[in-house]
Scaffold this motif. Structure first.
Motif, PDB file in Angstrom:
ATOM      1  N   VAL A 227      32.087  37.703  18.606  1.00  0.00           N
ATOM      2  CA  VAL A 227      32.662  36.951  17.320  1.00  0.00           C
ATOM      3  C   VAL A 227      33.970  36.519  17.710  1.00  0.00           C
ATOM      4  O   VAL A 227      34.355  35.414  17.354  1.00  0.00           O
ATOM      5  CB  VAL A 227      32.504  37.849  16.136  1.00  0.00           C
ATOM      6  CG1 VAL A 227      32.872  37.037  15.037  1.00  0.00           C
ATOM      7  CG2 VAL A 227      30.893  38.241  15.807  1.00  0.00           C
ATOM      8  N   ALA A 228      34.776  37.610  18.075  1.00  0.00           N
ATOM      9  CA  ALA A 228      36.381  37.217  18.181  1.00  0.00           C
ATOM     10  C   ALA A 228      36.510  35.925  19.341  1.00  0.00           C
ATOM     11  O   ALA A 228      37.356  35.281  19.135  1.00  0.00           O
ATOM     12  CB  ALA A 228      37.192  38.642  18.745  1.00  0.00           C
ATOM     13  N   ASP A 229      35.724  35.947  20.294  1.00  0.00           N
ATOM     14  CA  ASP A 229      35.892  35.076  21.442  1.00  0.00           C
ATOM     15  C   ASP A 229      35.410  33.532  20.964  1.00  0.00           C
ATOM     16  O   ASP A 229      36.052  32.582  21.186  1.00  0.00           O
ATOM     17  CB  ASP A 229      35.106  35.483  22.571  1.00  0.00           C
ATOM     18  CG  ASP A 229      35.191  34.627  23.791  1.00  0.00           C
ATOM     19  OD1 ASP A 229      36.382  34.699  24.179  1.00  0.00           O
ATOM     20  OD2 ASP A 229      34.400  34.356  24.541  1.00  0.00           O
ATOM     21  N   SER A 230      34.512  33.651  20.071  1.00  0.00           N
ATOM     22  CA  SER A 230      34.199  32.403  19.324  1.00  0.00           C
ATOM     23  C   SER A 230      35.327  31.877  18.459  1.00  0.00           C
ATOM     24  O   SER A 230      35.880  30.771  18.468  1.00  0.00           O
ATOM     25  CB  SER A 230      32.898  32.326  18.572  1.00  0.00           C
ATOM     26  OG  SER A 230      32.857  31.259  17.630  1.00  0.00           O
ATOM     27  N   LEU A 231      35.830  32.805  17.693  1.00  0.00           N
ATOM     28  CA  LEU A 231      36.917  32.548  16.731  1.00  0.00           C
ATOM     29  C   LEU A 231      38.369  31.856  17.273  1.00  0.00           C
ATOM     30  O   LEU A 231      38.538  30.816  16.867  1.00  0.00           O
ATOM     31  CB  LEU A 231      37.215  33.792  16.041  1.00  0.00           C
ATOM     32  CG  LEU A 231      36.370  34.293  14.865  1.00  0.00           C
ATOM     33  CD1 LEU A 231      36.643  35.605  14.112  1.00  0.00           C
ATOM     34  CD2 LEU A 231      35.888  33.203  13.995  1.00  0.00           C
ATOM     35  N   TRP A 232      38.635  32.440  18.323  1.00  0.00           N
ATOM     36  CA  TRP A 232      39.931  31.946  19.054  1.00  0.00           C
ATOM     37  C   TRP A 232      39.669  30.291  19.429  1.00  0.00           C
ATOM     38  O   TRP A 232      40.704  29.643  19.762  1.00  0.00           O
ATOM     39  CB  TRP A 232      40.565  32.687  19.621  1.00  0.00           C
ATOM     40  CG  TRP A 232      40.015  32.994  21.117  1.00  0.00           C
ATOM     41  CD1 TRP A 232      39.100  33.760  21.704  1.00  0.00           C
ATOM     42  CD2 TRP A 232      40.296  32.288  22.414  1.00  0.00           C
ATOM     43  NE1 TRP A 232      38.782  33.691  22.937  1.00  0.00           N
ATOM     44  CE2 TRP A 232      39.514  32.777  23.461  1.00  0.00           C
ATOM     45  CE3 TRP A 232      41.311  31.165  22.673  1.00  0.00           C
ATOM     46  CZ2 TRP A 232      39.726  32.253  24.627  1.00  0.00           C
ATOM     47  CZ3 TRP A 232      41.337  30.543  23.991  1.00  0.00           C
ATOM     48  CH2 TRP A 232      40.463  31.203  25.000  1.00  0.00           C
ATOM     49  N   GLN A 233      38.369  30.089  19.733  1.00  0.00           N
ATOM     50  CA  GLN A 233      38.009  28.741  20.410  1.00  0.00           C
ATOM     51  C   GLN A 233      37.813  27.685  19.160  1.00  0.00           C
ATOM     52  O   GLN A 233      37.380  26.639  19.756  1.00  0.00           O
ATOM     53  CB  GLN A 233      36.962  28.851  21.406  1.00  0.00           C
ATOM     54  CG  GLN A 233      37.320  29.922  22.515  1.00  0.00           C
ATOM     55  CD  GLN A 233      35.920  30.058  23.596  1.00  0.00           C
ATOM     56  OE1 GLN A 233      35.887  28.932  24.363  1.00  0.00           O
ATOM     57  NE2 GLN A 233      35.396  31.183  23.567  1.00  0.00           N
ATOM     58  N   SER A 234      37.391  28.258  18.196  1.00  0.00           N
ATOM     59  CA  SER A 234      36.886  27.306  17.275  1.00  0.00           C
ATOM     60  C   SER A 234      37.592  26.944  15.856  1.00  0.00           C
ATOM     61  O   SER A 234      38.317  27.849  15.485  1.00  0.00           O
ATOM     62  CB  SER A 234      35.511  28.075  16.806  1.00  0.00           C
ATOM     63  OG  SER A 234      34.657  28.551  17.669  1.00  0.00           O
ATOM     64  N   LYS A 235      37.612  25.697  15.314  1.00  0.00           N
ATOM     65  CA  LYS A 235      37.969  25.214  14.272  1.00  0.00           C
ATOM     66  C   LYS A 235      37.045  25.321  12.968  1.00  0.00           C
ATOM     67  O   LYS A 235      37.369  25.135  11.807  1.00  0.00           O
ATOM     68  CB  LYS A 235      38.315  23.837  14.296  1.00  0.00           C
ATOM     69  CG  LYS A 235      39.481  23.404  15.151  1.00  0.00           C
ATOM     70  CD  LYS A 235      39.784  22.232  15.374  1.00  0.00           C
ATOM     71  CE  LYS A 235      41.079  21.668  16.153  1.00  0.00           C
ATOM     72  NZ  LYS A 235      41.466  20.267  15.861  1.00  0.00           N
ATOM     73  N   ILE A 236      35.915  25.875  13.187  1.00  0.00           N
ATOM     74  CA  ILE A 236      34.941  25.997  12.300  1.00  0.00           C
ATOM     75  C   ILE A 236      34.220  27.362  12.181  1.00  0.00           C
ATOM     76  O   ILE A 236      34.279  28.208  13.210  1.00  0.00           O
ATOM     77  CB  ILE A 236      33.650  25.293  12.638  1.00  0.00           C
ATOM     78  CG1 ILE A 236      33.815  23.566  12.658  1.00  0.00           C
ATOM     79  CG2 ILE A 236      32.466  25.614  11.498  1.00  0.00           C
ATOM     80  CD1 ILE A 236      34.372  22.955  11.283  1.00  0.00           C
ATOM     81  N   TRP A 237      34.484  28.115  10.920  1.00  0.00           N
ATOM     82  CA  TRP A 237      33.893  29.606  10.803  1.00  0.00           C
ATOM     83  C   TRP A 237      32.531  29.476  10.097  1.00  0.00           C
ATOM     84  O   TRP A 237      32.321  28.653   8.891  1.00  0.00           O
ATOM     85  CB  TRP A 237      34.710  30.146   9.846  1.00  0.00           C
ATOM     86  CG  TRP A 237      36.054  30.641  10.668  1.00  0.00           C
ATOM     87  CD1 TRP A 237      36.566  30.385  11.713  1.00  0.00           C
ATOM     88  CD2 TRP A 237      37.153  31.205   9.996  1.00  0.00           C
ATOM     89  NE1 TRP A 237      37.886  30.943  11.787  1.00  0.00           N
ATOM     90  CE2 TRP A 237      38.193  31.477  10.879  1.00  0.00           C
ATOM     91  CE3 TRP A 237      37.167  31.681   8.548  1.00  0.00           C
ATOM     92  CZ2 TRP A 237      39.299  32.058  10.413  1.00  0.00           C
ATOM     93  CZ3 TRP A 237      38.484  32.440   8.097  1.00  0.00           C
ATOM     94  CH2 TRP A 237      39.411  32.789   9.292  1.00  0.00           C
ATOM     95  N   PHE A 238      31.476  30.165  10.759  1.00  0.00           N
ATOM     96  CA  PHE A 238      30.174  29.865  10.192  1.00  0.00           C
ATOM     97  C   PHE A 238      29.664  31.081   9.892  1.00  0.00           C
ATOM     98  O   PHE A 238      29.775  32.128  10.115  1.00  0.00           O
ATOM     99  CB  PHE A 238      29.032  29.505  11.375  1.00  0.00           C
ATOM    100  CG  PHE A 238      27.637  29.567  11.188  1.00  0.00           C
ATOM    101  CD1 PHE A 238      27.298  28.394  10.337  1.00  0.00           C
ATOM    102  CD2 PHE A 238      26.825  30.409  11.626  1.00  0.00           C
ATOM    103  CE1 PHE A 238      25.724  28.424   9.909  1.00  0.00           C
ATOM    104  CE2 PHE A 238      25.733  30.640  11.171  1.00  0.00           C
ATOM    105  CZ  PHE A 238      24.917  29.507  10.708  1.00  0.00           C
TER     106      PHE A 238
END
Length: 242
Positions: A227-238
């Motif tokens: 989840v953390a790896d997705s967050l620092w790359q993403s402008k969208i939170w799902f």
């Protein structure tokens, strides 16, 4: 009365119907244009698909439960962070005899294997089913209030609208995260920029506390590191409450 008309009548806000089967780039462009318009006119845009479950939910809240937007807004405090901390404590074993609780350390994992999210993921299924999608002009310049004006939550493990708004307020003030898409079981936020990698694991824990299905149902590894790896790359939170 059609489904879309029923939903819009219950809410009563100005709206526009997005072009049928719009591409994600087109949806994002329409949304960003509405954000700029909203800054001038005092509204916050939010995208909502034609959804019979949402239609029923709006009716139950406003008719049977006596839900009132203004009364609920008055109960929003500054305790969003504390709510997340309490939820995380409950999920990860506040009591020794809580057999269902999980060990937070076992959930952490290494930061990796996450995917960047740069578009509104939850809309695709509605377009595939031929549903209409609308952009609402919600009459508030406080983005965290959107989840009260378009009432969402209070079922299964999903926080009630007032608690959800408190959490949204905390995330907006700290990360500029804005609720942008609401369906009957998903909520998506948009940020001006991704969070830093250094804070990603802490925010991943908050996401798990907010919606444990974000980890349990939406990762391959079942770890907060993904989840953390997705967050620092993403402008969208799902978020998805199954």
């Amino acid at each position: 009365m059609g489904l879309l008309e029923s939903m819009m009548e219950k809410l009563g806000y100005p709206y526009q119907v997005l072009p049928e089967k719009s591409s994600m780039d087109e949806v994002m462009a329409i949304y960003k244009e509405a954000v700029e318009k909203g800054k001038k006119e005092g509204f916050t845009p939010v995208i909502v698909p034609e959804d019979d479950v949402l239609d029923d939910y709006f009716g139950i809240l406003k008719q049977e439960d006596g839900f009132d937007v203004q009364d609920t807004l008055q109960n929003i405090g500054n305790g969003g962070r504390e709510l997340l901390q309490q939820n995380l404590k409950e999920l990860t074993g506040p009591e020794e005899d809580d057999l269902e609780a999980l060990d937070l350390n076992e959930l952490m994992g290494e930061i990796g294997n996450g995917e960047s999210i740069d578009g509104f993921y939850s809309l695709q299924g509605f377009y595939d089913d031929g549903k209409q999608v609308v952009l609402l002009e919600v009459p508030t310049d406080k983005p965290w209030e959107v989840v009260v004006y378009v009432p969402f939550g209070g079922w299964n493990e999903c926080p009630a609208p007032d608690d959800m708004a408190a959490i949204c307020k905390y995330w907006y003030e700290k990360y500029m995260a804005v609720p942008a898409v609401i369906t009957h079981d998903t909520l998506e936020f948009i940020l001006p920029e991704p969070i830093s990698k250094d804070e990603a694991m802490e925010v991943a824990q908050e996401h798990y506390a907010f919606c444990n299905d974000r980890l349990d149902q939406c990762t391959q590894s079942g770890t907060l590191g993904e989840v953390a790896d997705s967050l620092w790359q993403s402008k969208i939170w799902f978020f998805w409450w199954d």
